[in-house]
Write an enzyme that holds these catalytic residues in place. Structure first.
Site, PDB file in Angstrom:
ATOM      1  N   ASP A   1     -11.562  19.049 -16.973  1.00 44.56           N
ATOM      2  CA  ASP A   1     -11.076  17.793 -17.547  1.00 44.56           C
ATOM      3  C   ASP A   1     -10.355  18.193 -18.834  1.00 44.56           C
ATOM      4  O   ASP A   1      -9.427  17.656 -19.001  1.00 44.56           O
ATOM      5  CB  ASP A   1     -12.116  17.002 -17.874  1.00 44.56           C
ATOM      6  CG  ASP A   1     -12.005  15.615 -18.181  1.00 44.56           C
ATOM      7  OD1 ASP A   1     -11.078  15.301 -17.702  1.00 44.56           O
ATOM      8  OD2 ASP A   1     -12.828  14.948 -19.052  1.00 44.56           O
TER       9      ASP A   1
ATOM     10  N   GLU B   1     -16.856  14.704 -28.138  1.00 44.61           N
ATOM     11  CA  GLU B   1     -16.742  13.430 -27.641  1.00 44.61           C
ATOM     12  C   GLU B   1     -18.231  12.779 -28.006  1.00 44.61           C
ATOM     13  O   GLU B   1     -19.207  13.525 -27.499  1.00 44.61           O
ATOM     14  CB  GLU B   1     -16.427  13.185 -26.528  1.00 44.61           C
ATOM     15  CG  GLU B   1     -14.866  13.172 -26.228  1.00 44.61           C
ATOM     16  CD  GLU B   1     -14.413  12.964 -24.812  1.00 44.61           C
ATOM     17  OE1 GLU B   1     -13.852  11.934 -24.292  1.00 44.61           O
ATOM     18  OE2 GLU B   1     -14.918  13.775 -24.170  1.00 44.61           O
TER      19      GLU B   1
ATOM     20  N   ASP C   1       0.780  -1.283  -0.004  1.00 40.58           N
ATOM     21  CA  ASP C   1       0.014  -0.027  -0.056  1.00 40.58           C
ATOM     22  C   ASP C   1       0.787   1.223   0.013  1.00 40.58           C
ATOM     23  O   ASP C   1       1.914   1.455   0.543  1.00 40.58           O
ATOM     24  CB  ASP C   1      -0.791  -0.075   1.168  1.00 40.58           C
ATOM     25  CG  ASP C   1      -2.006   0.834   1.161  1.00 40.58           C
ATOM     26  OD1 ASP C   1      -1.662   2.086   1.237  1.00 40.58           O
ATOM     27  OD2 ASP C   1      -3.179   0.338   0.773  1.00 40.58           O
TER      28      ASP C   1
ATOM     29  N   HIS D   1      -5.425  20.366 -22.206  1.00 43.03           N
ATOM     30  CA  HIS D   1      -5.504  20.046 -23.472  1.00 43.03           C
ATOM     31  C   HIS D   1      -5.881  21.497 -24.312  1.00 43.03           C
ATOM     32  O   HIS D   1      -4.835  21.645 -25.316  1.00 43.03           O
ATOM     33  CB  HIS D   1      -6.455  19.134 -23.911  1.00 43.03           C
ATOM     34  CG  HIS D   1      -6.165  17.646 -23.127  1.00 43.03           C
ATOM     35  ND1 HIS D   1      -5.077  17.308 -22.590  1.00 43.03           N
ATOM     36  CD2 HIS D   1      -7.039  16.779 -22.880  1.00 43.03           C
ATOM     37  CE1 HIS D   1      -5.315  16.276 -22.159  1.00 43.03           C
ATOM     38  NE2 HIS D   1      -6.616  16.029 -22.131  1.00 43.03           N
TER      39      HIS D   1
ATOM     40  N   LYS E   1      -2.168  13.745 -15.042  1.00 46.32           N
ATOM     41  CA  LYS E   1      -3.221  14.776 -14.935  1.00 46.32           C
ATOM     42  C   LYS E   1      -4.252  14.321 -13.995  1.00 46.32           C
ATOM     43  O   LYS E   1      -4.568  12.997 -14.134  1.00 46.32           O
ATOM     44  CB  LYS E   1      -3.449  15.277 -16.138  1.00 46.32           C
ATOM     45  CG  LYS E   1      -4.574  14.262 -16.839  1.00 46.32           C
ATOM     46  CD  LYS E   1      -5.403  14.960 -18.071  1.00 46.32           C
ATOM     47  CE  LYS E   1      -6.879  14.613 -17.977  1.00 46.32           C
ATOM     48  NZ  LYS E   1      -7.791  15.006 -18.891  1.00 46.32           N
TER      49      LYS E   1
ATOM     50  N   LYS F   1       1.035  14.346 -28.878  1.00 49.56           N
ATOM     51  CA  LYS F   1       0.223  13.773 -29.764  1.00 49.56           C
ATOM     52  C   LYS F   1       0.947  14.084 -31.066  1.00 49.56           C
ATOM     53  O   LYS F   1       1.196  15.378 -31.462  1.00 49.56           O
ATOM     54  CB  LYS F   1      -0.997  14.360 -29.887  1.00 49.56           C
ATOM     55  CG  LYS F   1      -1.962  13.616 -29.035  1.00 49.56           C
ATOM     56  CD  LYS F   1      -3.384  14.080 -28.536  1.00 49.56           C
ATOM     57  CE  LYS F   1      -4.492  13.806 -29.679  1.00 49.56           C
ATOM     58  NZ  LYS F   1      -5.003  12.461 -29.716  1.00 49.56           N
TER      59      LYS F   1
ATOM     60  N   HIS G   1      -0.867  14.689 -22.221  1.00 55.79           N
ATOM     61  CA  HIS G   1      -0.627  13.999 -23.359  1.00 55.79           C
ATOM     62  C   HIS G   1      -0.859  14.401 -24.780  1.00 55.79           C
ATOM     63  O   HIS G   1      -0.220  13.914 -26.005  1.00 55.79           O
ATOM     64  CB  HIS G   1      -1.243  12.497 -23.434  1.00 55.79           C
ATOM     65  CG  HIS G   1      -2.633  12.514 -23.698  1.00 55.79           C
ATOM     66  ND1 HIS G   1      -3.685  12.826 -22.831  1.00 55.79           N
ATOM     67  CD2 HIS G   1      -3.201  12.379 -24.781  1.00 55.79           C
ATOM     68  CE1 HIS G   1      -4.911  13.051 -23.531  1.00 55.79           C
ATOM     69  NE2 HIS G   1      -4.689  12.492 -24.755  1.00 55.79           N
TER      70      HIS G   1
ATOM     71  N   LYS H   1     -19.291  16.549 -24.204  1.00 56.80           N
ATOM     72  CA  LYS H   1     -19.391  15.213 -24.473  1.00 56.80           C
ATOM     73  C   LYS H   1     -20.872  14.905 -25.111  1.00 56.80           C
ATOM     74  O   LYS H   1     -21.766  15.851 -24.883  1.00 56.80           O
ATOM     75  CB  LYS H   1     -19.622  14.520 -22.951  1.00 56.80           C
ATOM     76  CG  LYS H   1     -18.047  14.397 -22.363  1.00 56.80           C
ATOM     77  CD  LYS H   1     -18.171  13.626 -20.983  1.00 56.80           C
ATOM     78  CE  LYS H   1     -16.845  13.324 -20.710  1.00 56.80           C
ATOM     79  NZ  LYS H   1     -15.972  12.477 -21.397  1.00 56.80           N
TER      80      LYS H   1
END
Ligand code: NDP
Length: 465
Positions: free
Chosen positions: A225, A206, A85, A230, A138, A172, A168, A316
């Protein structure tokens, strides 16, 4: 050249991210001859090495199609495992023992963000961190104050040059392509400014909703988010001045200048939305006010960009999954032909994935016939259907080599939160929208004077409005 890391320690070895992204990336690195160091998984599942190998094997089968390749075999042979742990100092004592031959280990924190601080502290106290590097996943904080605190905690154990904060998007291929296109061509620079550019739109859409991650999303929302990290990185890639060189601090210095130039946010420039059905998702409050969609207008207070609105939107349950940038040029100054040129006729379009990568230029050409009337055409400058190298492969390789170019720096992560805190705190109504639509109508007003939103198409070609 700094010394390459000679071991990777993956904290969070049983987790989703490791399974989806990290093991396939490590296998790809082995395949390209970029990884021959031990990979030590750490988790608290009471596993042994064999179970850890099974987990990695499962990931490679599901994500890459096979675990029977020579590279997969080599990676499986390089695996080590430490069970325990993260709340316990004993785990780190065992880890130190497992690392006794390593001179410059890389610790990858693929663990819940609430554990970042504790794990960093225990890495320091156990003596594991000495000459090491650390990759931090993140989200990096949930506001300016918590990001600043996390930076402080990290710096008590690691120097800034040994800290790799993942976004990320920066790794890309299509984002790199955007930078390359901007700075490897001389025709773009003279028009890449307020004199020729009318507006910029960045859409991250998305089709999926929160997909069982409702509890996580309730704590986050669309702005935290994807906008804070990004989309602001995409703004920086589009708007930055040419760096003196690509690598190292030169590029990061130019990125931070863009973030610092973003004007203080005005609450009128934000529309938040929530798809119908979100409140019925597992882990979501029945009266949730969390946004699954956000559209906003930003301004850059700089010589190059003064007066050019940057419209950002992320959502979304929209009609397509795509991240796309439209850089819309001003209309011709004079109407030479009887038929006026419609708005948004001249543009550069960057499709940043997920599957389609494209750079295209929109133009008008004459339609055949007597009349001097035209039609819209799109010239593909570059078009490919796959992202050649996965971001995680590139980023892990860079972190092992000590190259932080594609990672967020201490000041830029704080600057991004300083931009987003006022946006998040603006609050205001959350408009409901139908799943599969382009979000709440209220967002249309924001861009009405600039020709409306440009909606990415399903297949990555232009003319998707
Ligand atoms: P998961 O919850 O799937 O995995 C977390 C990992 O941490 C598990 O291995 C879990 O072990 C381990 N863990 C949690 N608490 C302890 C503890 N006290 N001691 C030992 N191990 C512990 O999370 P994800 O993999 O989804 O996310 C990991 C990080 O990556 C997060 O920071 C997330 O924000 C970030 N991220 C994730 C993405 C994704 O697609 N999943 C995308 C982008 C970022 P156990 O299995 O035993 O609970």
């Amino acid at each position: 050249m700094s010394e390459r890391s000679d071991a990777i320690v993956l904290l969070g070895a049983t987790g989703d991210l490791a399974h989806r992204k990290i093991y396939p990336a490590l296998a790809a690195m082995v395949r390209r001859g970029k990884l021959d160091a031990p990979v030590i998984g750490v988790a608290r599942s009471g596993w042994g090495l064999e179970q850890f190998r099974d987990r990695v094997r499962d990931s490679l089968v599901k994500r890459t199609g096979s675990a029977d390749t020579p590279a997969a075999g080599k990676l499986l042979a390089q695996l080590r495992y430490v069970d325990g742990d993260y709340q316990s100092a004993e785990t780190f004592a065992r880890l130190k023992e497992a690392l006794k031959d390593a001179r410059r280990p890389l610790f990858y924190l693929a663990i819940p963000p609430s554990l970042f601080g504790l794990v960093v502290k225990l890495l320091g106290e156990s003596g594991c961190a000495g000459n090491a590097r650390v990759v931090v996943e993140k989200p990096f904080g949930r506001d300016y104050a918590s990001a600043k605190d996390l930076n402080k905690t990290l710096h008590q154990v690691f120097g800034e040059s040994s800290i790799f904060r993942i976004d990320h998007f920066l790794g890309k291929e299509p984002v790199q392509n955007l930078l390359y296109f901007r700075f490897a061509n001389s025709f773009l620079e003279p028009i890449w400014n307020r004199n020729y550019i009318e507006s910029v739109q960045i859409t991250m859409a998305e089709t999926i909703g929160v997909e069982g991650r409702g509890k996580f999303y309730e704590e986050v929302g669309a702005i935290r988010d994807v906008v804070q990290n990004h989309l602001l990185e995409v703004v920086a890639s589009l708007a930055m001045d040419p760096p003196v060189g690509y690598w190292g601090e030169a590029q990061r210095d130019e990125r931070i200048k863009v973030l610092r130039a973003i004007s203080p946010f005005s609450g009128r420039s934000l529309v938040r939305g929530q798809y119908r059905g979100y409140r019925g998702e597992t882990g979501v409050a029945p009266d949730s006010g969390v946004e699954t969609y956000a559209a906003m207008q930003l301004h850059l207070n700089s010589w190059r960009w003064q007066g050019v609105p940057f419209f950002l939107r992320a959502g979304k349950s929209l009609p397509v999954t795509a991240t796309e940038v439209m850089v819309i040029l001003k209309a011709p100054p004079q109407q030479v032909f009887d038929e006026p040129v419609p708005p948004q006729s001249n543009y550069f379009r960057f499709r940043l994935g997920p599957d389609q990568v494209a750079i295209a230029a929109g133009a008008r050409t004459k339609s055949p016939g007597e009349r001097m009337a035209g039609e819209e055409v799109e010239l593909y400058v570059c078009n490919s259907t796959s992202e050649a190298k996965e971001a995680y492969e590139r980023l892990i390789g860079d972190a092992m080599g000590g190259d932080a170019t594609l990672f967020a720096r201490e000041d830029s992560v704080e600057a991004a939160w300083a931009i987003c805190d006022p946006i998040i705190n603006t609050g205001g109504p959350v408009y409901r929208y139908e799943s599969g639509s382009w979000g709440p109508r209220e967002a249309d007003r924001m861009v009405a004077a600039y020709g409306g939103w440009y909606n990415p198409s399903q297949n990555g070609s232009g003319c998707g409005s």
